[in-house]
Scaffold this motif. Structure first.
Motif, short mmCIF file in Angstrom:
data_model
loop_
_atom_site.label_atom_id
_atom_site.label_comp_id
_atom_site.label_asym_id
_atom_site.label_seq_id
_atom_site.Cartn_x
_atom_site.Cartn_y
_atom_site.Cartn_z
N VAL A 186 0.86 -1.07 0.06
CA VAL A 186 0.07 0.05 0.02
C VAL A 186 0.82 1.30 0.11
N ALA A 187 1.91 1.16 0.81
CA ALA A 187 2.91 2.28 0.84
C ALA A 187 3.60 2.54 -0.54
N ILE A 188 3.89 1.48 -1.20
CA ILE A 188 4.62 1.66 -2.60
C ILE A 188 3.62 2.19 -3.52
N ALA A 189 2.41 1.54 -3.59
CA ALA A 189 1.31 2.25 -4.35
C ALA A 189 1.05 3.63 -4.06
N PHE A 190 0.94 3.95 -2.74
CA PHE A 190 0.59 5.38 -2.48
C PHE A 190 1.79 6.35 -3.16
N PHE A 191 3.07 5.82 -2.98
CA PHE A 191 4.33 6.42 -3.24
C PHE A 191 4.19 6.67 -4.94
N ILE A 192 3.96 5.55 -5.62
CA ILE A 192 3.95 5.71 -6.97
C ILE A 192 2.59 6.78 -7.49
N LEU A 193 1.67 6.67 -6.55
CA LEU A 193 0.56 7.44 -6.83
C LEU A 193 0.68 9.05 -6.56
N VAL A 194 1.57 8.92 -5.49
CA VAL A 194 2.03 10.44 -5.26
C VAL A 194 3.02 11.12 -6.36
#
Length: 132
Positions: free
Chosen positions: A12-20
């Protein structure tokens, strides 16, 4: 199970980072587009102001030209009035001359007849003189 929880949180953190990251890139492009749009609008404002100034100058020149044409038309009207008056004066003179010629017509006819009679007598006198 904790590992799955940590892996889920990490995912979730990686996905959030990619989204950001994509969101930051998109926002930067939007910012660049807005800056370009701002420059374009400023340029257009400048051009619109210049067009307004030129239009105002053109309007003043057009008004001055219209005033000049109006003055010249008035001068032409006065000239035509003067020519009309001269024409009327000449017509009056012609009428007066015609009346005088009409009244003196008999005198002129009589003078021509006397002239013809004189020429006839003179011609006869010359012929007689030649024969004598």
């Amino acid at each position: 199970m904790e590992i799955i929880l940590y892996l889920s949180v990490a995912l979730v953190a990686i996905a959030f980072f990619i989204l950001v990251v994509y969101l930051v890139k998109t926002l930067k492009r939007v910012q660049e587009t807005l800056q370009s749009l701002t420059k374009t609008i400023e340029g257009m404002e400048k051009q619109v102001n210049e067009i307004g100034t030129e239009t105002s100058q053109l309007l003043h020149k057009t008004n001055a030209a219209a005033d000049d044409v109006q003055k010249k038309m008035e001068s032409l009207n006065r000239l035509f009035d003067t020519v009309k008056q001269v024409g009327a004066t000449i017509q009056t003179f012609n009428d007066s001359l015609a009346k005088q010629l009409s009244s003196n017509e008999q005198k002129v006819i009589q003078a021509v007849q006397w002239g013809n009679a004189f020429l006839e007598i003179w011609g006869k006198w010359k012929r007689r003189k030649k024969t004598n």
